[in-house]
Design an enzyme around this catalytic site. Structure first.
Site, PDB file in Angstrom:
ATOM      1  N   HIS A  67       0.838  -1.193   0.000  1.00  0.00           N
ATOM      2  CA  HIS A  67       0.000   0.000   0.000  1.00  0.00           C
ATOM      3  C   HIS A  67       0.869   1.237   0.000  1.00  0.00           C
ATOM      4  O   HIS A  67       2.026   1.212   0.417  1.00  0.00           O
ATOM      5  CB  HIS A  67      -0.932   0.014   1.220  1.00  0.00           C
ATOM      6  N   CYS A 182       2.115   3.767  11.678  1.00  0.00           N
ATOM      7  CA  CYS A 182       3.037   3.279  10.646  1.00  0.00           C
ATOM      8  C   CYS A 182       3.270   4.416   9.653  1.00  0.00           C
ATOM      9  O   CYS A 182       2.580   5.436   9.698  1.00  0.00           O
ATOM     10  CB  CYS A 182       2.487   2.033   9.947  1.00  0.00           C
TER      11      CYS A 182
END
Length: 676
Positions: A67, A182
């Protein structure tokens, strides 16, 4: 979610077109391109690869979630692929058979990112993943992901609130708070939160999680933090407002640890709370985002040292350039000028030169203390700062120099970490970080640096200085080659920083030899981006459109001594770019040392050429290295078939767009992760 995934974005037979994670990402991305969701396939895949290089996106349970956020994405999009054989995405338990490619625009709105976050949480549900593995067609899989389909084994029984009448009152629960984050804040952030919440329920722990994701975040209620018995940080980017958690027993790990071993983290936090062990929370060091407790000592040592170097560099750049400007304006005798606080003539250029020189000298004087202080900071957080700075100042006082600063930082961090492991009564915890730890650690570090190890390190520093001063002929050239190779191997990474720190350390007590080393290091560091810029200019058809655009910026980055300007090229093709860069860097380093070029400024690139000894020969050395790297990378790239142009035609005449694309597919795509 219904707008983000359609049946056209689902491939249940991904094995037919992909056997590696790069090929899987390409196959799914091509579906996005066909629907107009992605405008530049290669640019988008480069962004996916860059995200993958930060941390593998494979998860336990056979899941891969490549992603990224990218300027080449027109709207938030999700593509799903299923592989019978499995594809390696770096998960500890093996290949992934369920692959989700998540594409978010660079400025994605919060609502869409929240939906993606919901998907990330769904992936932690075994019933959901089992249903996806059993889906027989793309429409069924799409409905499941949208949340419209039945989930196998779903429990439809109504919950009951009945409690036995004679149950004893429940015991006071163990309370915890956690923060997850993240780099992109789309997937791992919410998966870690879900895993920790599930593990907390199993362990009868009351857990509240703050997810610091791309969809924004809601700060934990201060009352919830105050009542918590322990804290877990599962993060790969700095925790925002970390001071809120000061004084709590803390477990600090990478986000993947929060996904893969949440029960262990909760157990560890409970043990720390039982022992009364605390960690003072504050803003993290630049390297604590990789602070997984599973790191080996060598990895931790590298992170600690890089923490110190990263904080030291601004002092080096500002102080060094001011000193260099002072020399340029006032001449080499400006260091003999009286203090500008006592004597300053507004119309005298010498006074202005002295002002610049003396300001730069003060900034440069912080170099060793800052290095030591932030090495200790990287090890022990904020309590390490005071003993680190004290130890670094002692190193300056006893002429232990750069090596003394390294030793002082490591000793200070170690002493503080040792004190933090001592079980402390709760009543004393509040004064530990501001009184007790600084007092004891500073005394211990000062004693060791003044009376035990400081003098031997000072002798070693003196011997190193004498060795550099005596370098000549073949020895100097060999050192230039080694420094050139180090500067160009990882393009701004740890090895590059080691060579740069070695050169800058010599400027604290400059000699002819240390000035030659500084010149060689800067010259070699300019080569990779300049060579890539030149290569994209003379043989543009060997590079993608994105690389050619990066090449324009690389001219300025290389000229400014920003070696990182070559990273986009190395990330896309490391087996050709890195060897070519190293070859040119070695040539430049060797020639700079052979020509006897010197440099008093630690940064600046071509903009400080007037301050370089033997400036014309210095430029010859840089040009020679750039030429070698350019020729090498062109030859290496020319040995394979060229990258197709945007029109679909090959850059070489007589070759079809399809064959060129096939050649690009055949290139070893694993190089991207290897470069990172």
């Amino acid at each position: 979610m219904s707008e983000m995934i359609t049946a056209e974005l689902v491939d249940l037979e991904l094995d037919r077109s992909a056997g590696t994670k790069e090929a899987a990402a390409r196959a799914l991305a091509e579906r996005m391109v066909s629907l107009g969701r992605v405008t530049d396939l290669e640019g988008f895949l480069a962004d996916v690869a860059a995200r993958e290089a930060q941390m593998p996106t494979g998860l336990d349970g056979g899941i891969g979630i490549p992603h990224c956020r990218s300027a080449h994405v027109t709207e938030p999009t999700l593509a799903f692929g299923r592989s019978a054989d499995g594809i390696d995405f770096g998960a500890p338990d093996g290949p992934a058979d369920l692959i989700f490619l998540i594409a978010a625009p660079a400025g994605a709105d919060d609502a869409h990112l929240t939906i993606l976050s919901s998907l990330a949480r769904q992936l932690m549900d075994e019933q959901f993943t089992s249903a996806l593995r059993g889906a027989t067609d793309a429409a069924t899989a799409t409905a499941l992901i949208r949340g419209n389909g039945p989930v196998a084994g779903e429990n439809t029984q109504a919950p009951t609130d009945q409690q036995p009448e004679n149950d004893p009152p429940p015991a006071e629960p163990f309370r915890m708070v956690a923060v997850t984050s993240c780099p992109t804040g789309i997937a791992h952030t919410y998966m870690a939160a879900e895993s920790l919440e599930n593990a907390a329920r199993d362990a009868d722990v009351e857990l509240t999680v703050e997810t610091q994701g791309s969809a924004g975040f809601t700060r934990l209620d201060p009352a919830v933090i105050a009542s918590a018995d322990a804290v877990v940080f599962a993060h790969d980017v700095p925790v925002r407002d970390k001071d809120r958690f000061a004084g709590k027993p803390t477990v600090d790990v990478g986000v993947k640890a929060g996904i893969s071993r949440p029960a262990e983290l909760i157990a560890e936090a409970r043990e720390k709370a039982a022992r009364g062990e605390i960690t003072t929370a504050s803003a993290p060091s630049p390297v604590d985002n990789a602070g997984d407790s599973g790191d080996g000592y060598g990895t931790k040592l590298r992170k600690w040292l890089m923490s110190g170097v990263s904080y030291m560099v601004p002092f080096v750049a500002a102080g060094g350039l001011l000193i260099a400007l002072g020399f340029a304006i006032g001449g080499w005798q400006i260091d003999k000028a009286p203090s500008v606080a006592k004597h300053f003539v507004w119309t005298d250029t010498t006074s202005w030169a002295a002002l610049l020189f003396q300001i730069g000298g003060l900034a440069f004087a912080f170099l060793v203390p800052v290095l030591a202080g932030y090495i200790a900071y990287g090890m022990a957080d904020r309590p390490g700062l005071v003993p680190g700075f004290v130890g670094g100042s002692v190193a300056v006082t006893i002429n232990a120099g750069f090596l003394g600063g390294l030793a002082a930082g490591l000793i200070a961090g170690g002493v503080v970490m040792g004190i933090q492991r001592v079980r402390i009564p709760a009543v004393l915890r509040g004064i530990m970080p501001v009184v007790v730890i600084p007092l004891i650690s500073s005394a211990v570090v000062g004693f060791l640096m003044f009376l035990v190890i400081g003098k031997p390190i000072a002798s070693l520093q003196s011997a190193l200085t004498d060795w550099l001063e005596g370098l000549s002929g073949a020895n100097a050239i060999i050192l230039g080659v080694i420094l050139g190779l180090m500067m160009c191997f990882d393009l701004g990474g740890p090895l590059n920083k080691v060579a740069y720190a070695f050169a800058v350390g010599g400027l604290t007590n400059p000699t002819e030899g240390s000035l030659k080393v500084m010149a060689a290091v800067m010259a070699a560091g300019m080569v990779p981006p300049l060579a890539m810029a030149l290569a994209t200019t003379v043989r543009g058809r060997l590079f993608t459109k994105t690389e050619r655009e990066n090449g324009k910026a690389a001219w300025f980055l290389g000229a400014s001594f920003i070696t990182e300007g070559a990273i986009p090229f190395a990330a896309a093709d490391p087996l050709r770019v890195i060897p070519a860069s190293m070859a040119g860097g070695a040539v430049t380093g060797a020639l700079s040392m052979a020509f006897g070029c010197t440099l008093r400024a630690p940064h600046g690139g071509i903009f400080v050429v007037p301050l370089i000894g033997q400036p014309l020969l210095y430029l010859v050395a840089v040009a020679a290295g750039v030429g070698v790297s350019t020729v090498t990378v062109v030859l290496l790239k020319g040995a394979r078939k060229p990258v197709p142009s945007e029109s679909g035609e090959s850059g070489e005449s007589g070759e079809s767009g399809e064959s060129a694309a096939a050649a690009a597919e055949a290139a070893p795509k694993e190089q991207v992760t290897a470069a990172a």
